[in-house]
Write an enzyme that holds these catalytic residues in place. Structure first.
Site, PDB file in Angstrom:
ATOM      1  N   TRP A 198      39.270  -1.293  36.044  1.00  0.00           N
ATOM      2  CA  TRP A 198      39.293  -2.626  35.456  1.00  0.00           C
ATOM      3  C   TRP A 198      38.671  -2.639  34.071  1.00  0.00           C
ATOM      4  O   TRP A 198      37.631  -2.045  33.851  1.00  0.00           O
ATOM      5  CB  TRP A 198      38.516  -3.625  36.318  1.00  0.00           C
ATOM      6  CG  TRP A 198      39.063  -3.821  37.690  1.00  0.00           C
ATOM      7  CD1 TRP A 198      38.450  -3.488  38.862  1.00  0.00           C
ATOM      8  CD2 TRP A 198      40.309  -4.410  38.049  1.00  0.00           C
ATOM      9  NE1 TRP A 198      39.252  -3.843  39.923  1.00  0.00           N
ATOM     10  CE2 TRP A 198      40.393  -4.407  39.450  1.00  0.00           C
ATOM     11  CE3 TRP A 198      41.374  -4.940  37.320  1.00  0.00           C
ATOM     12  CZ2 TRP A 198      41.486  -4.907  40.143  1.00  0.00           C
ATOM     13  CZ3 TRP A 198      42.463  -5.438  37.996  1.00  0.00           C
ATOM     14  CH2 TRP A 198      42.523  -5.419  39.392  1.00  0.00           C
ATOM     15  N   LYS A 211      44.096  -3.954  34.163  1.00  0.00           N
ATOM     16  CA  LYS A 211      43.918  -2.790  35.030  1.00  0.00           C
ATOM     17  C   LYS A 211      44.529  -1.568  34.367  1.00  0.00           C
ATOM     18  O   LYS A 211      45.745  -1.424  34.308  1.00  0.00           O
ATOM     19  CB  LYS A 211      44.553  -3.029  36.396  1.00  0.00           C
ATOM     20  CG  LYS A 211      44.078  -2.027  37.413  1.00  0.00           C
ATOM     21  CD  LYS A 211      44.372  -2.468  38.829  1.00  0.00           C
ATOM     22  CE  LYS A 211      43.566  -1.639  39.807  1.00  0.00           C
ATOM     23  NZ  LYS A 211      43.819  -1.971  41.181  1.00  0.00           N
ATOM     24  N   GLU A 251      36.672 -27.134  41.819  1.00  0.00           N
ATOM     25  CA  GLU A 251      36.429 -27.025  43.264  1.00  0.00           C
ATOM     26  C   GLU A 251      34.950 -26.988  43.618  1.00  0.00           C
ATOM     27  O   GLU A 251      34.576 -27.118  44.777  1.00  0.00           O
ATOM     28  CB  GLU A 251      37.087 -25.740  43.813  1.00  0.00           C
ATOM     29  CG  GLU A 251      38.593 -25.774  43.871  1.00  0.00           C
ATOM     30  CD  GLU A 251      39.268 -25.332  42.574  1.00  0.00           C
ATOM     31  OE1 GLU A 251      38.633 -25.457  41.499  1.00  0.00           O
ATOM     32  OE2 GLU A 251      40.425 -24.876  42.625  1.00  0.00           O
ATOM     33  N   THR A 269      43.141 -29.748  39.832  1.00  0.00           N
ATOM     34  CA  THR A 269      42.869 -28.613  38.939  1.00  0.00           C
ATOM     35  C   THR A 269      44.062 -28.466  38.013  1.00  0.00           C
ATOM     36  O   THR A 269      45.183 -28.838  38.360  1.00  0.00           O
ATOM     37  CB  THR A 269      42.669 -27.301  39.708  1.00  0.00           C
ATOM     38  OG1 THR A 269      43.866 -27.025  40.412  1.00  0.00           O
ATOM     39  CG2 THR A 269      41.520 -27.386  40.678  1.00  0.00           C
TER      40      THR A 269
HETATM   41  P1  ADP Z   1      41.133 -24.384  35.469  1.00  0.00           P
HETATM   42  O1  ADP Z   1      40.549 -23.870  34.171  1.00  0.00           O
HETATM   43  O2  ADP Z   1      41.560 -23.321  36.407  1.00  0.00           O
HETATM   44  O3  ADP Z   1      42.048 -25.491  35.309  1.00  0.00           O
HETATM   45  P2  ADP Z   1      38.539 -25.385  36.023  1.00  0.00           P
HETATM   46  O4  ADP Z   1      38.423 -26.256  34.865  1.00  0.00           O
HETATM   47  O5  ADP Z   1      38.029 -25.822  37.330  1.00  0.00           O
HETATM   48  O6  ADP Z   1      39.990 -25.081  36.272  1.00  0.00           O
HETATM   49  O7  ADP Z   1      37.952 -24.015  35.580  1.00  0.00           O
HETATM   50  C1  ADP Z   1      37.246 -23.164  36.403  1.00  0.00           C
HETATM   51  C2  ADP Z   1      37.227 -21.794  35.833  1.00  0.00           C
HETATM   52  O8  ADP Z   1      36.729 -21.794  34.493  1.00  0.00           O
HETATM   53  C3  ADP Z   1      36.335 -20.858  36.573  1.00  0.00           C
HETATM   54  O9  ADP Z   1      36.955 -20.375  37.732  1.00  0.00           O
HETATM   55  C4  ADP Z   1      36.091 -19.782  35.529  1.00  0.00           C
HETATM   56  O10 ADP Z   1      37.157 -18.852  35.485  1.00  0.00           O
HETATM   57  C5  ADP Z   1      36.075 -20.557  34.245  1.00  0.00           C
HETATM   58  N1  ADP Z   1      34.686 -20.804  33.859  1.00  0.00           N
HETATM   59  C6  ADP Z   1      33.956 -21.902  34.053  1.00  0.00           C
HETATM   60  N2  ADP Z   1      32.718 -21.762  33.545  1.00  0.00           N
HETATM   61  C7  ADP Z   1      32.646 -20.525  33.024  1.00  0.00           C
HETATM   62  C8  ADP Z   1      31.630 -19.762  32.374  1.00  0.00           C
HETATM   63  N3  ADP Z   1      30.428 -20.253  32.130  1.00  0.00           N
HETATM   64  N4  ADP Z   1      31.943 -18.501  32.000  1.00  0.00           N
HETATM   65  C9  ADP Z   1      33.163 -17.983  32.220  1.00  0.00           C
HETATM   66  N5  ADP Z   1      34.151 -18.653  32.826  1.00  0.00           N
HETATM   67  C10 ADP Z   1      33.908 -19.909  33.225  1.00  0.00           C
END
Ligand code: ADP
Length: 546
Positions: free
Chosen positions: A446, A441, A330, A187
């Site tokens: 929120w 917050k 994940e 990640t």
């Molecule tokens: P990171 O961005 O943490 O490196 P990922 O690429 O796995 O890792 O991103 C996952 C995160 O991206 C999710 O936990 C969420 O916060 C965000 N995300 C993914 N798809 C969406 C969506 N359709 N709408 C809003 N947020 C999203």
């Protein structure tokens, strides 16, 4: 009493042999650096996968070694996608946009034995070679660019030569235990070190199958699919594997990912389905009229919230809103999608647009629950109460590689804490309000930065907007909007607030609006709130503030 069905492993060799046997006539097209393209049939591709399998053995790459890739979306990358796991090794896709320190950490943590790197990317990787003691070979894939001379080093090999010198593996690939690791992906690590997510053959096969379902991407043999989302990012949302299973024609965009190049490819190859983060679709929007995009049937959008205004703009221009999906590295990554259902039929178009702006309903085999972070109790699906999304399912991670970097992210009963906060309606359609760390917050309540951003981005003069929390003496935190206006447009803070007043609660109105040239992006093209927070650290809110 046990069932009496055959216990056959859910493993990638099936995908490979199915594609080779049934879809050999189908094509994989890769756009190359100079504006050209390479075409290859699945039959030819399969022979190259077989040669690659032999090559890995010849080089003495360990039985379950991590095989790194530092590549664009290309047919060669897809060769590695199958050759590594089908021979029991573990495909390790490296994010080409990471900082050198993170890259070094990741390669060393995964102990990659070999890295396949595209010629145009060697300059970013080779300077780190001395710090990557486990890597025995760097194999250069020629991608049409003319780089500086290759370093004179015994660790450097040429991909084409390696394949030419290796006989195609003649038998059937076998993976006996479907729980064997197939691929890994770290990640991006917005906090702390990157964490390794390890996909198994079983999780990959099940996740690939789901991309063939009708309330998802619904990949079929009749599709021509172009994965824009990088293959180093959660396996390009599983699209390449899904295409092989379905027999779709595949178009890979290669290194040129400008909106113009992408739209040209969609038009030229009559692409029916493609997928990318919202930034891609924002960039392409002003150019849509210049191309014949009439073959498109679905534009997958995820990775960040797909703003309602953006999706509506696509519906108005192309007759096709964005197909909004949610997930994370994940979760392999696809966990939910928002397709309009029968109970939405009677709604107005605008109400349906609200549904599409939701992240949607969980796919079969994925379980979600919303948990109040303070009490640890599940919150009801009444669209009012919000809670952290927790996920469980056969393609959801249960721990990180070597158990490092996030034990707290898994609950005692084995669910993944996603760090995303959402509400759900009674049909389980989730609406993401924020990431836990991005929520603002204010006075104990929120404020959803995602919703506020959506409203700001609905302003016709706004191109992009991100909301971050700024410390406040009385309210603890207050929202600040960082706004990028569309080219040639001017907008004042007061005009924007005036626009927002009827749209959001009064106490949600940002206390500060900063106009900036560009929202900084992460290595995978998402808004980087971390960089914005750093940029505005120490910012003092105006005197008049709340
Ligand atoms: P990171 O961005 O943490 O490196 P990922 O690429 O796995 O890792 O991103 C996952 C995160 O991206 C999710 O936990 C969420 O916060 C965000 N995300 C993914 N798809 C969406 C969506 N359709 N709408 C809003 N947020 C999203």
């Amino acid at each position: 009493m046990l069932g009496l069905m055959q216990d056959r492993p859910l493993a990638l060799p099936h995908m490979f042999h199915r594609a080779e046997q049934l879809f050999g006539h189908k094509e994989i097209i890769t756009a190359t650096a100079g504006g050209g393209e390479r075409r290859i049939t699945i039959a030819e591709w399969a022979v190259r996968v077989r040669r690659l399998a032999t090559a890995l053995d010849r080089l003495g790459i360990g039985a379950d070694a991590r095989v790194g890739t530092f590549c664009w979306n290309t047919a060669a990358h897809l060769e590695l996608y199958l050759a590594a796991p089908c021979t029991g090794r573990v495909l390790h896709t490296l994010n080409i946009r990471l900082f050198p320190d993170q890259l070094t950490y990741i390669v060393n943590h995964a102990e990659d034995e070999i890295i396949f790197v595209e010629r145009s990317l060697l300059g970013a990787l080779w300077p780190l070679a001395a710090k990557l003691p486990t890597v025995r070979y760097f194999v250069i894939i020629e991608d049409g660019t003319v780089g500086a001379d290759l370093p004179d080093d015994p660790r450097i090999l040429g991909y084409e030569r390696l394949l030419a010198e290796s006989e195609p593996f003649a038998g059937r690939f076998e993976i006996e235990d479907e729980n064997t690791a197939a691929a890994m992906c770290y990640t991006s690590g917005t906090t702390g070190n990157p964490k390794g997510v390890v996909y198994s053959h079983r999780s990959t096969m099940l996740h690939s199958l789901i991309s063939l379902t009708a309330d998802g991407p619904a990949l079929s043999e009749r599709d021509t699919v172009m994965p824009i989302v990088p293959m180093f990012h959660a396996n390009a949302w599983g699209l390449p594997y899904g295409c092989l299973l379905a027999g779709s024609t595949i178009v890979f965009p290669g290194p040129n990912m400008t909106p113009k190049a992408i739209l040209e490819l969609i038009a030229q190859h009559k692409v029916t389905l493609t997928g990318g983060v919202p930034t891609i679709w924002m960039g392409a929007l002003p150019l849509l009229d210049d191309y014949d995009l009439s073959h498109l049937r679905a534009l997958l959008c995820g990775g960040s919230a797909a703003p309602k205004a953006l999706s509506e703009a696509y519906r108005e221009k192309l007759g096709m809103p964005l197909l909004h999906a949610w997930g994370m590295t994940e979760t392999s990554p696809i966990a939910t999608a928002s397709t309009v259902r029968s109970h939405h039929a009677a709604m107005t178009e605008d109400q349906r647009a609200d549904v599409r702006a939701r992240q949607g309903q969980a796919f079969p085999l994925v379980d979600l629950r919303l948990v109040d972070p303070d009490t640890g109790e599940e919150v009801p699906w009444d669209d009012q109460h919000s809670g952290e999304i927790q996920a469980a399912g056969p393609w959801v991670a249960r721990e990180y590689y070597k158990g490092e970097g996030g034990g707290a992210q898994f609950t005692e009963d084995g669910w993944l804490r996603t760090g995303d906060v959402a509400t759900a309606d009674s049909y389980g359609f989730i609406r993401l309000v924020d990431r836990t760390k991005d929520l603002v917050k204010s006075g104990g309540e929120w404020i959803s930065s995602v919703e506020l951003e959506n409203e700001i981005m609905a302003h016709p003069k706004v191109a992009e907007a991100a909301v971050i929390a700024i410390p406040h003496q009385r309210w603890v935190e207050r929202p600040m909007a960082c706004v990028v206006t569309k080219p040639g447009e001017t907008l004042t803070a007061e005009e924007l607030l005036e626009f927002l007043r009827p749209r959001v609660a009064r106490w949600w109105l940002p206390d500060a609006v900063e106009f900036i040239d560009e929202i900084p992006k992460t290595s995978v093209g998402k808004f980087s709130k971390r960089q914005l927070r750093e940029k505005f650290a120490g910012y003092t809110l105006p005197e008049t503030s709340s």
